[in-house]
Enzyme design. Sequence first.
Site, PDB file in Angstrom:
ATOM      1  CE1 TYR A  70      -4.131   1.915   0.506  1.00 41.68           C
ATOM      2  CE2 TYR A  70      -2.560   3.436   1.522  1.00 41.68           C
ATOM      3  CZ  TYR A  70      -3.808   3.192   0.972  1.00 41.68           C
ATOM      4  OH  TYR A  70      -4.714   4.208   0.877  1.00 41.68           O
ATOM      5  CG  PHE A 104      -7.611  15.673 -24.956  1.00 40.59           C
ATOM      6  CD1 PHE A 104      -7.837  15.225 -26.242  1.00 40.59           C
ATOM      7  CD2 PHE A 104      -8.119  14.933 -23.899  1.00 40.59           C
ATOM      8  CE1 PHE A 104      -8.556  14.066 -26.477  1.00 40.59           C
ATOM      9  CE2 PHE A 104      -8.838  13.765 -24.123  1.00 40.59           C
ATOM     10  CZ  PHE A 104      -9.058  13.328 -25.414  1.00 40.59           C
ATOM     11  CB  ALA A 160      -0.948  12.227 -24.022  1.00 40.86           C
TER      12      ALA A 160
HETATM   13  N1  F0G Z   1      -4.298  14.765 -23.036  1.00 38.24           N
HETATM   14  C1  F0G Z   1      -4.302  14.380 -24.317  1.00 38.24           C
HETATM   15  C2  F0G Z   1      -3.503  15.141 -25.321  1.00 38.24           C
HETATM   16  C3  F0G Z   1      -5.045  13.254 -24.709  1.00 38.24           C
HETATM   17  O1  F0G Z   1      -5.046  12.889 -25.987  1.00 38.24           O
HETATM   18  C4  F0G Z   1      -5.784  12.541 -23.731  1.00 38.24           C
HETATM   19  C5  F0G Z   1      -6.571  11.375 -24.101  1.00 38.24           C
HETATM   20  C6  F0G Z   1      -5.748  12.988 -22.402  1.00 38.24           C
HETATM   21  C7  F0G Z   1      -4.986  14.103 -22.097  1.00 38.24           C
HETATM   22  C8  F0G Z   1      -6.493  12.297 -21.310  1.00 38.24           C
HETATM   23  O2  F0G Z   1      -5.888  11.107 -20.970  1.00 38.24           O
HETATM   24  O3  F0G Z   1      -7.529   9.326 -21.582  1.00 38.24           O
HETATM   25  O4  F0G Z   1      -5.639   8.878 -20.029  1.00 38.24           O
HETATM   26  O5  F0G Z   1      -7.519  10.265 -19.287  1.00 38.24           O
HETATM   27  N2  F0G Z   1      -6.849  11.083 -25.297  1.00 38.24           N
HETATM   28  C9  F0G Z   1      -7.533   9.887 -25.770  1.00 38.24           C
HETATM   29  C10 F0G Z   1      -7.735   9.979 -27.249  1.00 38.24           C
HETATM   30  C11 F0G Z   1      -8.742   9.487 -25.004  1.00 38.24           C
HETATM   31  O6  F0G Z   1      -8.436   9.116 -27.803  1.00 38.24           O
HETATM   32  O7  F0G Z   1      -7.170  10.867 -27.886  1.00 38.24           O
HETATM   33  P1  F0G Z   1      -6.696   9.827 -20.442  1.00 38.24           P
END
Ligand code: F0G
Length: 457
Positions: A72, A124, A216
């Site tokens: 944990y 995003f 990401a």
């Molecule tokens: N930032 C970017 C640039 C993303 O493309 C995504 C997710 C996230 C943040 C959020 O991350 O899904 O792990 O919570 N993009 C996915 C897509 C869902 O299909 O482009 P997450």
Amino acid sequence: MEIPFAESWKIKMVEPIVKSTRQERELWLRQADYNVFQLKAEQVYIDLITDSGTGAMSNRQWAALMMGDESYAGASSFFRLKETIGRLTGFDYVIPTHQGRAAENVLFSYLVHEGDIIPGNSHFDTTKGHIEGRKAVALDCTVDEARNTQLEIPFKGNVDAKKLERALAEQADRIPFIIVTITNNTAGGQPVSMQNLREVRAVADRYHKPVLFDSARFAENAYFIKLRETGYADKTIKEITREMFSLADGMTMSAKKDGIVNMGGFIATRRQDWYEGAKGFCVQYEGYLTYGGMNGRDMEALAVGLDENTEFENLETRIRQVQHLAHRLDEYGIPYQRPFGGHAIFVDAPGVLTHVPKEEFPAQTLTVELYLEAGIRGCEIGYLLADRDPITRENRFDGLDLLRLAIPRRVYTNNHMDVVAAALKNVFDRRENITRGVRIAWEAPLMRHFTVKLERL
Ligand code: F0G
């Protein structure tokens, strides 16, 4: 003869996928109300709905799972992950979260307040959601060139430094930080140049503001810097990555993309105040600080994934597959956001379905047609996703209307890409006969694209 390019891996385990008949797909899609999010995955032949959490882990990652320490508190897996992130980014403080949006939730709970403005390059959806949900404003400062799909420039994901400077000159007291998304998903998986990251840093420094990277797809961004920006050809991806992050104060990460795990995320920063401020929210929303929503085994797999995916060969294999699909579309004259991006091809739907009026959602119509043609599932990044104006309640038709074909990492072969391209070509060839699109039968007040019910006209 010249030896052709091939993948930097071989395949140890396979997962069967099945084709279907057009008749079956007609039925399934009707049952799904013409919304591909409502399809069962088994009704899909080639699934390009996202590159998020859909990658194939390597033998080293699967082996690392067995080393997971599920304690944990103080799990050794956390320290292994923290060490890897520190080595790759230079950030000392790490907070694991269950995925990217959870990292946003934890950090923004500390950083974003009502009335704030957060400038960035095409935030995003979830990032925007976490800003707007706190009654703050996500101010888009992407370069205007990103709106012209046929314009071929190397770093179409860039922040427009002038727009950023103007925002800071006018409202600095409302701006807690600047966010840069690398690569810029919404603009088409388009990279941000090192030069631009430096410019953003310089503007931020003038106004004493911190810079956050939504990271990401940071490794794909580093790959494009190596290939497209002068002065980086001889640097390793890891060197470029370090340099990129040296220009930021911290990062939020969806590990489901460039970490090549099926679930996971984290916050990393060099700022002790951010760490101290965010950590309580991690405990509240995610879990104790040394797991924060992740299994020990997943932290192990992520540490290996991050290391592997900051090696040139892995990225080269990946991006050359995107390029392969792009070249096929070039052959067939099918327009997409140029140049090809890191994780997906974004097809310019109004350029394909030339006869479908915008009120009938060309990109969603193309998504439907592509599925019916060959069981391929893409994803609309267009007028449906853009939602309605919160005040006038009118549909927002002012942006791009794209069909995103997101390519999972290390999952499909170039033969699959050829199937996708051929299916698109068939739709393109009969575009004169596709004159009607879809109509909304029911929609949710927010984030409608996941659950919207449509009718074919
Ligand atoms: N930032 C970017 C640039 C993303 O493309 C995504 C997710 C996230 C943040 C959020 O991350 O899904 O792990 O919570 N993009 C996915 C897509 C869902 O299909 O482009 P997450």
